[in-house]
Scaffold this active site. Structure first.
Site, PDB file in Angstrom:
ATOM      1  N   GLU A  58       0.807  -1.224   0.000  1.00 27.01           N
ATOM      2  CA  GLU A  58       0.000   0.000   0.000  1.00 27.01           C
ATOM      3  C   GLU A  58       0.840   1.274   0.000  1.00 27.01           C
ATOM      4  O   GLU A  58       0.427   2.296  -0.539  1.00 27.01           O
ATOM      5  CB  GLU A  58      -0.961   0.020   1.195  1.00 27.01           C
ATOM      6  CG  GLU A  58      -2.111  -0.982   1.097  1.00 27.01           C
ATOM      7  CD  GLU A  58      -1.762  -2.358   1.645  1.00 27.01           C
ATOM      8  OE1 GLU A  58      -0.558  -2.608   1.949  1.00 27.01           O
ATOM      9  OE2 GLU A  58      -2.680  -3.192   1.791  1.00 27.01           O
ATOM     10  N   PHE A 120     -11.926  -7.246  13.849  1.00 24.93           N
ATOM     11  CA  PHE A 120     -10.831  -7.695  12.989  1.00 24.93           C
ATOM     12  C   PHE A 120     -10.481  -6.591  11.989  1.00 24.93           C
ATOM     13  O   PHE A 120     -11.342  -6.047  11.316  1.00 24.93           O
ATOM     14  CB  PHE A 120     -11.243  -8.980  12.244  1.00 24.93           C
ATOM     15  CG  PHE A 120     -10.191  -9.446  11.267  1.00 24.93           C
ATOM     16  CD1 PHE A 120      -8.938  -9.856  11.720  1.00 24.93           C
ATOM     17  CD2 PHE A 120     -10.445  -9.450   9.901  1.00 24.93           C
ATOM     18  CE1 PHE A 120      -7.961 -10.271  10.822  1.00 24.93           C
ATOM     19  CE2 PHE A 120      -9.478  -9.868   9.002  1.00 24.93           C
ATOM     20  CZ  PHE A 120      -8.241 -10.277   9.462  1.00 24.93           C
ATOM     21  N   GLN A 121      -9.211  -6.254  11.912  1.00 22.41           N
ATOM     22  CA  GLN A 121      -8.673  -5.216  11.027  1.00 22.41           C
ATOM     23  C   GLN A 121      -9.285  -3.837  11.263  1.00 22.41           C
ATOM     24  O   GLN A 121      -9.477  -3.066  10.331  1.00 22.41           O
ATOM     25  CB  GLN A 121      -8.806  -5.641   9.555  1.00 22.41           C
ATOM     26  CG  GLN A 121      -7.933  -6.861   9.268  1.00 22.41           C
ATOM     27  CD  GLN A 121      -7.726  -7.156   7.805  1.00 22.41           C
ATOM     28  OE1 GLN A 121      -8.610  -6.901   6.993  1.00 22.41           O
ATOM     29  NE2 GLN A 121      -6.577  -7.707   7.477  1.00 22.41           N
ATOM     30  N   LYS A 170     -17.632  -0.501   5.942  1.00 27.21           N
ATOM     31  CA  LYS A 170     -18.057  -1.437   4.899  1.00 27.21           C
ATOM     32  C   LYS A 170     -19.558  -1.344   4.617  1.00 27.21           C
ATOM     33  O   LYS A 170     -20.001  -1.453   3.469  1.00 27.21           O
ATOM     34  CB  LYS A 170     -17.680  -2.866   5.324  1.00 27.21           C
ATOM     35  CG  LYS A 170     -17.907  -3.884   4.234  1.00 27.21           C
ATOM     36  CD  LYS A 170     -17.299  -5.231   4.580  1.00 27.21           C
ATOM     37  CE  LYS A 170     -17.478  -6.196   3.421  1.00 27.21           C
ATOM     38  NZ  LYS A 170     -16.866  -7.497   3.698  1.00 27.21           N
ATOM     39  N   MET A 488      24.513   8.163   2.937  1.00 26.07           N
ATOM     40  CA  MET A 488      24.345   9.411   3.684  1.00 26.07           C
ATOM     41  C   MET A 488      24.625   9.187   5.169  1.00 26.07           C
ATOM     42  O   MET A 488      25.195  10.044   5.849  1.00 26.07           O
ATOM     43  CB  MET A 488      22.929   9.971   3.467  1.00 26.07           C
ATOM     44  CG  MET A 488      22.729  11.358   3.992  1.00 26.07           C
ATOM     45  SD  MET A 488      23.935  12.532   3.357  1.00 26.07           S
ATOM     46  CE  MET A 488      23.018  13.325   2.050  1.00 26.07           C
TER      47      MET A 488
HETATM   48  C1  TPP Z   1      12.343   5.102   5.629  1.00 25.27           C
HETATM   49  C2  TPP Z   1      13.631   5.751   6.017  1.00 25.27           C
HETATM   50  N1  TPP Z   1      14.441   5.155   6.918  1.00 25.27           N
HETATM   51  C3  TPP Z   1      15.616   5.724   7.275  1.00 25.27           C
HETATM   52  C4  TPP Z   1      15.999   6.923   6.734  1.00 25.27           C
HETATM   53  C5  TPP Z   1      17.311   7.593   7.158  1.00 25.27           C
HETATM   54  N2  TPP Z   1      18.249   7.665   6.002  1.00 25.27           N
HETATM   55  C6  TPP Z   1      18.386   8.781   5.260  1.00 25.27           C
HETATM   56  S1  TPP Z   1      19.451   8.587   3.988  1.00 25.27           S
HETATM   57  C7  TPP Z   1      19.764   7.005   4.417  1.00 25.27           C
HETATM   58  C8  TPP Z   1      20.724   6.164   3.617  1.00 25.27           C
HETATM   59  C9  TPP Z   1      20.231   5.902   2.234  1.00 25.27           C
HETATM   60  O1  TPP Z   1      21.047   4.926   1.635  1.00 25.27           O
HETATM   61  P1  TPP Z   1      20.959   4.601   0.106  1.00 25.27           P
HETATM   62  O2  TPP Z   1      19.563   4.466  -0.323  1.00 25.27           O
HETATM   63  O3  TPP Z   1      21.843   3.442  -0.186  1.00 25.27           O
HETATM   64  O4  TPP Z   1      21.509   5.923  -0.573  1.00 25.27           O
HETATM   65  P2  TPP Z   1      22.944   6.624  -0.539  1.00 25.27           P
HETATM   66  O5  TPP Z   1      22.931   7.580   0.590  1.00 25.27           O
HETATM   67  O6  TPP Z   1      23.979   5.564  -0.398  1.00 25.27           O
HETATM   68  O7  TPP Z   1      23.030   7.339  -1.852  1.00 25.27           O
HETATM   69  C10 TPP Z   1      19.053   6.644   5.568  1.00 25.27           C
HETATM   70  C11 TPP Z   1      19.112   5.335   6.228  1.00 25.27           C
HETATM   71  C12 TPP Z   1      15.104   7.517   5.815  1.00 25.27           C
HETATM   72  N3  TPP Z   1      15.363   8.702   5.267  1.00 25.27           N
HETATM   73  N4  TPP Z   1      13.957   6.902   5.449  1.00 25.27           N
END
Ligand code: TPP
Length: 580
Positions: A58, A120-121, A170, A488
């Site tokens: 979703e 439920f749900q 529903k 990052m």
């Molecule tokens: C759902 C979610 N969980 C955690 C984060 C924290 N976060 C921001 S950037 C990042 C790393 C992203 O890694 P990747 O997709 O491999 O991209 P890169 O930075 O290596 O280009 C994380 C864990 C987030 N923004 N969103």
């Protein structure tokens, strides 16, 4: 209304929902079935006007609808079941909310008489979604469904846009209970009247300030794109000859390749944009929130500037930074009126001061100007990958990004010349946004080049959607800047935690090219910079399936500039060894 009899058609709640969506001009809805929405799904099955896209999770439905809205300006529509279906949609609703994206989300609910009994749900979707919606409502009488749909679209798309949730128990959609179908022409709400025009006196004062400015900056945000005001903004900037900087959400509102564009501002903004902001005497903020990713430490923000702030939402003005001259109104009409007043004004721009300001900005541009070290390792640079992508797509693709370093590199190096082409989760920063977003855009713009720029962390958050992609023949291009890390996170660990890589290394990554092939798509691996351009061209030529382009990039690379935490806008790290 049936034309022959002039009597309203008698429809069930489920049928009314489908009919009202069609009458509202909806073509696609994105969703996933379940117990409480089965009557609606059955009604959908028995009509052909609304097309339903079956996702695999979703969250993806919400991002598809959201990205369609970002590309087209019209609200996207989501349909999910109660309980886990609805909670799975929450991340996508919050993503849209943070970026003011219009969306209508229809959630199933348990039968009215079961509500509150831990059925439920059952989840209290009205309660759960409250902090992340512009508005929400629950259907209590099937007859109200058409008017509620009309109202939901009106609220979602007017004023400062945002997501609206309609929760439907529903029993409101029983197939054998029929009601007269009446779809209203318009909505009138006493309690909600978004402003339609800015205050002319305030606009006049703003024009005077702008014409007196010696070191001005136009700082424009996502509101300019949402408010369809790019043309007016561009005209204003050209008339005044002022430098323009865009926020992450505003990229494309002013042409990225124009000489008057000084780049993105803020945490990963250009040296020249942040320097110009810090030293400005007048800042014209248009449809921008002055959020923490832009201002850095609020008390050190642009010490000499008079701030003019235009926004449709009065709550955004002076929320983070006190505006000296607030103008509440739709950005398009306010900017048009500014242009008219400028034309009529007996004063003119201080040309000499503006020339000197441009000389200063050019010096800043020379100092950094978005450079990166191309020669410091044999490994492919992510910036080079984005520059090559911009070259082969002639800067004209829809770029749907995930979240991380790759997102910032795409924002910095793609150079968006048009609005609505840069589609990313700026406010919430939702990893997993990119692929479903690209699918939502590709479905609605089948001939366009649509590229999901992602990282190997982000892509795995919604990779199951490769199956949806296959089912609907969506030829999106997934460009994965594969650095083997949550890049990052690793960058922050390098800069703040003496390179202790606590859980940022991604062990046991799949072979993405083979994985894409297993889903029926094409997989390409790029390991050498020399191969990149031809492989990208090869990928872009494929139109019947998705292509996963797994590009191995330098894991050591950092995104620069980067503002120094708690500093002013002009306190920046410019590389691993330089800071301002
Ligand atoms: C759902 C979610 N969980 C955690 C984060 C924290 N976060 C921001 S950037 C990042 C790393 C992203 O890694 P990747 O997709 O491999 O991209 P890169 O930075 O290596 O280009 C994380 C864990 C987030 N923004 N969103």
């Amino acid at each position: 209304m049936s034309k022959s009899t002039q009597q309203p058609d008698m429809l069930s709640g489920g049928e009314m929902l489908c009919r009202a969506l069609h009458d509202e001009g909806v073509e696609y809805i994105y969703g996933y079935p379940g117990g409480s929405v089965l009557h609606i799904y059955d009604a959908l099955h028995q009509q052909s006007k609304i097309k339903h896209i079956l996702v695999r999770h979703e969250q993806a439905a919400t991002h598809m609808a959201d990205a369609y809205a970002r590309a087209s300006g019209k609200a996207g529509v989501v349909l999910v079941t109660s309980g886990p279906g609805a909670t799975n949609a929450i991340t996508g609703i919050a993503t849209a909310y943070m970026d003011s994206i219009p969306m209508v989300v229809i959630t199933g609910q348990v039968m009215s008489h079961l509500i509150g009994g831990d059925a439920f749900q059952e989840t209290d979707m009205v309660g759960i979604s409250r902090p992340v919606v512009k508005h929400n409502m629950m259907v209590q009488d099937p007859k109200d469904i058409p008017a509620m749909i009309k109202k939901a679209f009106y609220i979602a798309q007017s004023g400062r846009p945002g997501p609206v949730v309609i929760d439907i128990p529903k029993d409101m959609t029983m197939p054998n209970e029929k009601f007269p179908y009446i779809f209203p022409d318009r909505v009138k709400m006493r309690s909600y009247n978004p402003v339609s025009k800015g205050h002319s006196g305030q606009i006049r004062k703003a024009v005077k300030l702008l014409l007196k400015a010696k070191k001005p900056v136009i700082y424009s945000g996502g509101g300019v794109i949402l408010g369809k005001a790019s043309e007016e903004l561009t005209k204003l900037a050209r008339t005044l000859r002022f430098p323009v900087t865009n926020t992450l959400m505003g990229l494309g509102a002013f042409p990225g390749t124009d000489d008057q564009f000084i780049g993105m501002l803020g945490m990963h903004g250009t040296y020249e944009a942040n320097m110009a902001m810090h030293n400005a005497d007048v800042i014209l903020a248009v449809g921008a929130r002055l959020d923490d990713r832009v201002t850095n430490k609020v008390s050190k923000f642009c010490p000499d500037a008079t701030l003019i702030h235009i926004d449709i939402d009065p709550a955004s003005i002076s929320k983070n930074i006190q505006a000296d001259l607030p103008i509440v109104g739709p950005v398009q009409s306010v900017l048009s009126e500014m242009l008219e007043q400028l034309e009529q004004s007996s004063l003119s721009v201080d040309d000499e001061a503006i020339d000197q300001w441009w000389t200063q900005i050019s010096k800043w541009r020379e100092r950094h100007g978005g450079r990166y070290r191309k020669d410091d390792s044999k490994k492919m640079k992510p910036q080079f990958v984005i520059e090559t992508l911009a070259k082969v797509t002639k800067g004209d693709a829809y770029i749907c990004s995930d979240v991380g370093q790759h997102q910032m590199f795409a924002a910095q190096y793609y150079k968006f010349d048009k609005p609505n082409r840069w589609i990313n989760s700026g406010g919430l920063g939702t990893m997993g946004f990119g692929l479903p977003a690209a699918m939502g855009v590709q479905l609605n713009y089948p001939d366009a080049d649509v590229v999901c720029v992602t990282g190997e962390g982000s892509i795995q958050m919604n990779i199951q959607e490769l199956s949806t992609c296959k089912q609907y023949g969506l030829p999106v291009k997934i460009l994965c800047l594969n650095n083997g890390y949550l890049g990052m996170v690793r960058q922050w660990q390098d800069m703040n935690y003496e390179s202790r890589y606590s859980h940022s290394y991604l062990d046991s990554l799949p072979d993405f090219a083979k994985l894409a092939e297993a889903y029926g798509h094409v997989g390409i691996v790029v390991e050498k910079a020399e191969e990149l351009e031809s492989k990208l061209k090869e990928a872009l030529a494929i139109r019947d399936r998705a292509v996963f382009i797994d590009v191995r990039v330098d894991p050591e690379e950092h995104v620069y500039p980067m503002q120094v935490p708690n500093g002013s806008m002009c306190d920046m790290f410019l590389s691993k060894t330089e800071r301002t």
